[in-house]
Enzyme design. Sequence first.
Site, short mmCIF file in Angstrom:
data_model
loop_
_atom_site.label_atom_id
_atom_site.label_comp_id
_atom_site.label_asym_id
_atom_site.label_seq_id
_atom_site.Cartn_x
_atom_site.Cartn_y
_atom_site.Cartn_z
N LYS A 106 0.84 -1.22 0.00
CA LYS A 106 0.00 0.00 0.00
C LYS A 106 0.87 1.26 0.00
O LYS A 106 0.66 2.17 -0.79
CB LYS A 106 -0.91 0.03 1.24
CG LYS A 106 -2.12 -0.88 1.18
CD LYS A 106 -3.21 -0.43 2.14
CE LYS A 106 -2.81 -0.41 3.58
NZ LYS A 106 -2.65 -1.72 4.20
N GLU A 160 -2.11 6.85 12.61
CA GLU A 160 -0.88 6.19 12.13
C GLU A 160 0.01 5.83 13.32
O GLU A 160 0.07 6.56 14.31
CB GLU A 160 -0.10 7.16 11.23
CG GLU A 160 -0.64 7.26 9.84
CD GLU A 160 -0.12 6.14 8.96
OE1 GLU A 160 1.01 6.22 8.47
OE2 GLU A 160 -0.87 5.18 8.76
N ARG A 161 0.73 4.74 13.19
CA ARG A 161 1.80 4.46 14.16
C ARG A 161 2.95 5.41 13.86
O ARG A 161 3.24 5.69 12.69
CB ARG A 161 2.26 3.02 14.04
CG ARG A 161 1.17 2.02 14.31
CD ARG A 161 1.61 0.61 13.94
NE ARG A 161 0.50 -0.33 14.08
CZ ARG A 161 -0.38 -0.59 13.13
NH1 ARG A 161 -0.26 0.01 11.95
NH2 ARG A 161 -1.36 -1.43 13.32
#
Length: 458
Positions: free
Chosen positions: A157, A183-184
């Site tokens: 992705k 998001e991390r």
Amino acid sequence: MTGHNIGVVTSVRGSVIDARFEHGLPPLNHQLLTGDDNRVVVEVLTHLDMTSIRGIALTPTQGLARGARIVDTGQPLKIPVGQRVLGRVFNILGQTIDEDVPIQGGEWRPVLQPPTPISQRATKSEVFATGIKAIDILAPLERGGKAGLFGGAGVGKTVLITEMIYNVVGQHEGVSLFCGIGERSREAEELYREMRDAGVLDNTVMIFGQMNEPPGARFRVGHAALTIAEYFRDEMRQDVLLLIDNIFRFIQAGTEVSGLMGQIPSRVGYQPTLATEMAELQERICNTANGAITSIQAVYVPADDFTDPAAIHTFAHLSTSIVLSRKRASEGFYPAVDPLQSGSKMLTPQVVGERHHRIAQEIRRTLATYEEVKDIIAMLGLEELSQEDQRIVYRARRLERFLTQPFFTTERFTGMEGRMVNLEDALEGCERILNDEFADYPERSLYMIGTIDEATKP
């Protein structure tokens, strides 16, 4: 902060803060400041009575206590806009988090804006070319539309997103905007480095509401990204590619906020306002006479259940679905776009033309037949198939390889020079394979090439 409306915090429950203002209530969505050094930022979400508000904190609330002073800033939450934001990384408050010089002064715009009225939208359907064969032929994007990118971890992705940014910067002279919702921090840092190394950062803006931040910050970061995108579309008259990762986490953040605010949950525990909140975000993504905001959204489908309310409400807004397949990735077909599961509302003769539509249908039919006879080939061998089926298998295997493509952003890792293929060349290649022009060429000659002519080179 003299001259501002000052109140008192009456309760703190996690991220939810109640406050009393004796001299007039702050309007909804106004930004309030409280805590030591005014470091806790609160957004007003509801009025409880004539003197009390309830808000959600956009920053951690540790150390905040009842009786603390809370100040109405007199304005809604704002984000900086303009050419100066290119190449920078922001959080929801408009603060830079890339360890470079902070952005101060200049124009700041409210995060929440009404969508463009229907009367001002462009009504014709246009295809947004990406230069990636598998997408442009089988799942073309709509200019000013919304595409869903489905796929698990490790199927490519991020690589696909980075390549699209690279192509948009080179081809459309547009601006790319990456919005990370939940998001991390590891993913955000990796993406920042990849974009910088690929040379696309200077025409990109990144904004993150990270996973460790309160739900209020994650819930508003998508709107903040759209405010920046709308500035480039309306003021600079540029096309904007907006990448959102992950739209499901926006819904998740809304569920958390709703629960904290004490709303009664609806089906499967989601917030009762799910459809409205989703529409408020998605309806701002559109094309006008000035330019277009084209969005590609990574979509996580909970437990692969496509009847989940989150999935249903997301699908309602999408015009294209790009499905990445782990099986294809493991077989070395990159990008790992699944040609049978991906699709687009653009793929009609009226929009893409008769020829494109016919070739795409023929590719799907060929690959679907190959999929059906794979078990027979595995058990009995290719020789047991009829002559016609054998020809279809040869065509399908060559098509699969031709739909692979070396990317500019992976040159350093693969040693293969990137290729950007225009739609006409991609269609010509597929048409010639379907006409058996390459039946005598080895399959490997079609793997990881750009245009079909490269297969004929020694």
